[in-house]
Design a protein around this motif. Structure first.
Motif, PDB file in Angstrom:
ATOM      1  N   LEU A 526       3.350  -5.829  80.368  1.00 49.56           N
ATOM      2  CA  LEU A 526       2.172  -5.528  80.817  1.00 49.56           C
ATOM      3  C   LEU A 526       1.800  -6.341  82.116  1.00 49.56           C
ATOM      4  O   LEU A 526       1.267  -6.170  83.194  1.00 49.56           O
ATOM      5  CB  LEU A 526       1.092  -5.771  79.857  1.00 49.56           C
ATOM      6  N   THR A 527       2.350  -7.770  82.106  1.00 48.75           N
ATOM      7  CA  THR A 527       2.128  -8.592  83.067  1.00 48.75           C
ATOM      8  C   THR A 527       3.097  -8.140  84.376  1.00 48.75           C
ATOM      9  O   THR A 527       2.583  -8.376  85.654  1.00 48.75           O
ATOM     10  CB  THR A 527       2.541  -9.804  82.586  1.00 48.75           C
ATOM     11  N   GLU A 528       4.196  -7.759  83.939  1.00 49.34           N
ATOM     12  CA  GLU A 528       5.298  -7.224  84.987  1.00 49.34           C
ATOM     13  C   GLU A 528       4.632  -5.856  85.733  1.00 49.34           C
ATOM     14  O   GLU A 528       4.552  -6.025  86.932  1.00 49.34           O
ATOM     15  CB  GLU A 528       6.586  -6.896  84.690  1.00 49.34           C
ATOM     16  N   LEU A 529       3.919  -5.180  85.008  1.00 53.39           N
ATOM     17  CA  LEU A 529       3.438  -3.938  85.602  1.00 53.39           C
ATOM     18  C   LEU A 529       2.245  -4.308  86.415  1.00 53.39           C
ATOM     19  O   LEU A 529       2.074  -3.926  87.335  1.00 53.39           O
ATOM     20  CB  LEU A 529       2.815  -2.945  84.691  1.00 53.39           C
ATOM     21  N   GLY A 547       1.462  -4.332  70.621  1.00 46.98           N
ATOM     22  CA  GLY A 547       2.035  -5.664  71.098  1.00 46.98           C
ATOM     23  C   GLY A 547       1.114  -6.502  72.067  1.00 46.98           C
ATOM     24  O   GLY A 547       1.317  -7.375  72.542  1.00 46.98           O
ATOM     25  N   ILE A 548       0.214  -5.493  72.584  1.00 45.93           N
ATOM     26  CA  ILE A 548      -0.710  -6.075  73.748  1.00 45.93           C
ATOM     27  C   ILE A 548      -1.596  -7.028  73.214  1.00 45.93           C
ATOM     28  O   ILE A 548      -2.515  -6.651  72.418  1.00 45.93           O
ATOM     29  CB  ILE A 548      -1.244  -5.327  74.640  1.00 45.93           C
ATOM     30  N   THR A 549      -1.904  -8.199  73.881  1.00 48.23           N
ATOM     31  CA  THR A 549      -3.021  -9.101  73.054  1.00 48.23           C
ATOM     32  C   THR A 549      -3.715  -9.589  74.356  1.00 48.23           C
ATOM     33  O   THR A 549      -3.927  -9.247  75.407  1.00 48.23           O
ATOM     34  CB  THR A 549      -2.224 -10.454  72.603  1.00 48.23           C
ATOM     35  N   ASP A 550      -4.573 -10.707  73.930  1.00 49.65           N
ATOM     36  CA  ASP A 550      -5.551 -11.145  74.912  1.00 49.65           C
ATOM     37  C   ASP A 550      -4.651 -11.701  76.371  1.00 49.65           C
ATOM     38  O   ASP A 550      -5.271 -11.730  77.361  1.00 49.65           O
ATOM     39  CB  ASP A 550      -6.430 -12.234  74.332  1.00 49.65           C
ATOM     40  N   GLY A 552      -2.046 -10.720  77.624  1.00 54.46           N
ATOM     41  CA  GLY A 552      -1.491  -9.585  78.569  1.00 54.46           C
ATOM     42  C   GLY A 552      -3.039  -9.021  79.554  1.00 54.46           C
ATOM     43  O   GLY A 552      -2.937  -8.485  80.507  1.00 54.46           O
ATOM     44  N   VAL A 553      -3.809  -8.844  78.652  1.00 55.69           N
ATOM     45  CA  VAL A 553      -5.204  -8.547  79.244  1.00 55.69           C
ATOM     46  C   VAL A 553      -5.868  -9.471  80.327  1.00 55.69           C
ATOM     47  O   VAL A 553      -6.327  -9.089  81.563  1.00 55.69           O
ATOM     48  CB  VAL A 553      -6.424  -8.151  78.166  1.00 55.69           C
ATOM     49  N   SER A 554      -5.480 -10.833  80.021  1.00 58.20           N
ATOM     50  CA  SER A 554      -5.972 -11.677  80.954  1.00 58.20           C
ATOM     51  C   SER A 554      -4.852 -11.653  82.312  1.00 58.20           C
ATOM     52  O   SER A 554      -5.506 -11.688  83.495  1.00 58.20           O
ATOM     53  CB  SER A 554      -5.813 -13.096  80.405  1.00 58.20           C
TER      54      SER A 554
END
Length: 661
Positions: A526-529, A547-550, A552-554
């Motif tokens: 998600l960070t790369e995207l 697998g997405i956590t806080d 990745g949202v940050s």
């Protein structure tokens, strides 16, 4: 002793002389040929036939051919010379026949084995396709079960609310009754005003009498007599109405003759005076060609002429019916063709939801509408490769928008053939086409290239991370991408998206990497995207990504805070209030946020739009998971949880629609 050859030669001479009437050595010399005289015996016809066939097929030597007519048995040392030769030849022939039989048997066994292997390969291919279809149906069934459970919960909540609002409904009913009584009183007031304006209306009707007859108003004799009787002296005998006053009229309003004229004038004014044709055409443009324009064209000649405008038939949608058959769509097309030439007017056709249609219906549409640039067949699961072949042959060169979502029977070969022809394709949706492969999708992206803007390939389970890199490298101008349901992909696919597609505004990765063989989507992907699409990403759907956590949202909020407006994190249980708080604080342009199934504490059941100045606090019952009030261990922890909940919800931007549950 003489040799056997000499004996045989002498024996042939004896037979030859006997056949020509000559004397034999025994007749000439008495006992000259008494010793070693061969015994003669004529062969049977069947034995001679067998030897002749053997001679022709197996090339019996000349000596054996000479002895084929008669059987010679020589008594030299008790050995039967001709019999042994014949036996040897017959054995040789028998061996050759056995060899042929063996070769034929081996060839037959090879053919049977090859056929069995072919059938086994075909069975394995069918079994794989069947298993893939079953897996897709199972996933859809699970999603349906979850949706049914959610709907059931909503229904229960609505029932509870209705019970609680029972008294409110009664009060509302009383208020409505009072409102209706007031409206009736107002209508009575208007009626009195109409009575006062009757005199003016009378003059208008007198002037309209001639116009009414010109329009074609017909009144029979009985109706005219009844009108005269009701008019109480307001008419002259045998004539038309001249002048009447308000006192001559009864409380029921206009008489019959004048009412008919008024109605006709009203229609006449509507069609020619009150609404110009340009305004009426603008009104008709808001109607669907099928069925509304068809129904409107049957009312009058003016509306039929206006409904036949080619500009109103550019986009034809058959989704109004949802249960059309091939015969029904043929009748509809025939009626529409009598109104407007579809071949030159229609550019777009939608068959969404008409699951009964087949390849035959597609062929009929394409024959009628030969300049189509857009065709949508979502949910028409009976369409096969033959229907796609019709699209490729008839409108492939002009096609710009193609949607085959849910058409699971379409073959990859037909899609590849269409990809070669559709060079101007801008929109492609093959979600749910389980047979589509990486080669199929690559053929579209390779031919369309920079022109392709929207690509939806959700549910194509055969794709893996390497395939995504191959497919996306040829479509750098994509603006919308959906890969939902690709269970075998992982973070590498998100990296490929960020690397090759820098112009994406909408991305759907819901359900990606959910299989046991995949590593799944994590914070790293998600960070790369988010880093790759930091200047363009507007909408992100990332539901069912466990697998997405806080973290990745940050990262998402740090990179896309300028552009992100739409976000879905349905059933991402690892996301808590901390991550949502960071997202809401950074992305101030959010208009929609779905956090159903997340690990964050919920303000209240349901959802809604955040309004200016609204602060929602959670009560004790809502914070408690099971209702016993003992889940949080103490007053300090409970107060901390309340304060934390207030913080993340208060950070939601004003006007953002928040969905939770």
């Amino acid at each position: 002793p003489r040799s056997v050859g000499a004996e045989l030669s002498e024996q042939r001479t004896i037979h030859s002389e006997r056949d020509h009437g000559e004397t034999t050595p025994r007749q000439r010399g008495g006992d000259a040929g008494k010793h070693n005289t061969p015994m003669m015996r004529t062969r049977s016809p069947m034995r001679q036939a067998i030897l002749i066939d053997a001679e022709e097929e197996y090339h019996i030597p000349a000596m054996a051919r000479a002895s084929a007519d008669t059987e010679v048995v020589v008594s030299v040392d008790g050995v039967k010379v001709d019999a042994e030769e014949e036996i040897r030849l017959l054995r040789t022939a028998l061996k050759r026949e056995k060899r042929k039989v063996y070769e034929l048997k081996k060839e037959a066994q090879d053919m049977i084995g090859e056929q069995q292997r072919h059938l086994q390969r075909a069975w394995l291919e069918d079994a794989d396709a069947f298993n893939t279809t079953i897996a897709g149906l199972r996933r859809q069934l699970e999603i349906s079960h979850r949706e049914c459970a959610e709907l059931k919960e909503k229904v229960e909540k609505l029932d509870k609310q209705l019970k609680e609002r029972g008294m409110a409904v009664d009060e509302r009913e009383k208020a409505l009754r009072t409102e209706y009584e007031n409206q009736i009183f107002g209508l009575e007031v208007k009626l009195r005003r109409a009575e006062r304006e009757r005199e003016m209306t009378k003059k208008v009707l007198e002037r309209a009498t001639g116009a009414g007859l010109a329009i074609g108003e017909e009144v029979d004799d009985e109706e005219w007599a009844r009108a005269q009787h009701e008019d109480k002296g307001g008419r002259k005998a045998g004539g038309k109405p001249t002048s009447t006053s308000a006192d001559d009229r009864d409380g029921d309003g206009l008489n019959m003759y004048e009412a008919k004229i008024a109605e006709k004038m009203k229609l006449f004014s509507f069609a020619n005076v009150l609404l110009p044709e340009s305004v009426m055409s603008r009104i008709l443009s808001y109607l669907d060609p099928i069925p509304h324009l068809l129904f409107t064209s049957r009312t009058c000649r003016t509306l039929r002429r206006l409904s036949s405008s080619a500009s109103l038939w550019k986009n034809v949608d058959f989704g109004y019916f949802h249960n059309l058959t091939d015969d029904a769509i043929s009748r509809v097309l025939n009626e529409a063709a009598r109104l407007v030439p579809l071949s030159g007017a229609t550019r777009s056709i939608s068959l969404k939801g008409n699951f009964k249609l087949t390849d035959s219906a597609v062929l009929q549409l394409l024959r009628r509408c030969q300049r189509l640039t857009r065709i949508e067949c979502d949910g028409v699961y009976r369409i096969t490769g033959a229907g796609v072949g019709h699209i490729e042959k008839m409108i492939g060169k002009t096609l710009q928008h193609l949607s085959l979502s849910g058409c699971a029977q379409v073959s990859p070969h037909s899609l590849e053939a269409l990809a070669i022809t559709a060079k101007g394709l801008r929109y492609l949706d093959i979600s749910g086409c389980y047979k589509a492969t990486a080669q199929t999708i690559s053929s579209f992206t390779k031919v369309a290239g920079d022109q392709l803007r929207v690509l939806r390939i959700g549910g194509c389970d055969s794709l893996v991370d390497d395939d995504m890199d191959t497919v996306l490298s040829k479509a750098p101008s994509l603006e919308v991408l959906s890969i939902s349901g690709l269970t075998k992909c992982s973070d590498r696919s998100l990296t490929a998206i960020a690397l090759h597609c820098k112009k994406l505004t909408e991305v759907d990765i819901a359900g990606v990497g959910t299989s046991a063989q995949s590593a799944g989507v994590t914070d790293a992907g998600l960070t790369e995207l988010a880093r790759g699409l930091s200047s363009s990403l507007v909408s992100l759907k990332a539901g069912w990504c466990k697998g997405i956590t806080d973290k990745g949202v940050s990262s998402l909020s740090n990179h896309t805070f300028r552009t992100l407006r739409y976000a879905e994190f349905t059933n991402c249980s690892a996301i808590t209030g901390m991550g949502l708080h960071t997202l809401c604080r950074a992305c101030t342009k959010l208009t929609y946020l779905d956090v159903r199934g997340c690990g964050a504490p919920l303000p209240r059941p349901g959802g809604g739009v955040k309004r200016k100045g609204e602060v929602l606090r959670k009560g004790k019952a809502m914070m408690d998971d099971d209702g016993d009030g003992e889940d949080f261990g103490g007053e300090e922890e409970k107060a901390k949880e309340e304060r934390f909940d207030e913080e993340w919800y208060d950070a939601v931007p004003v006007g953002c629609e928040l969905v939770w549950g």
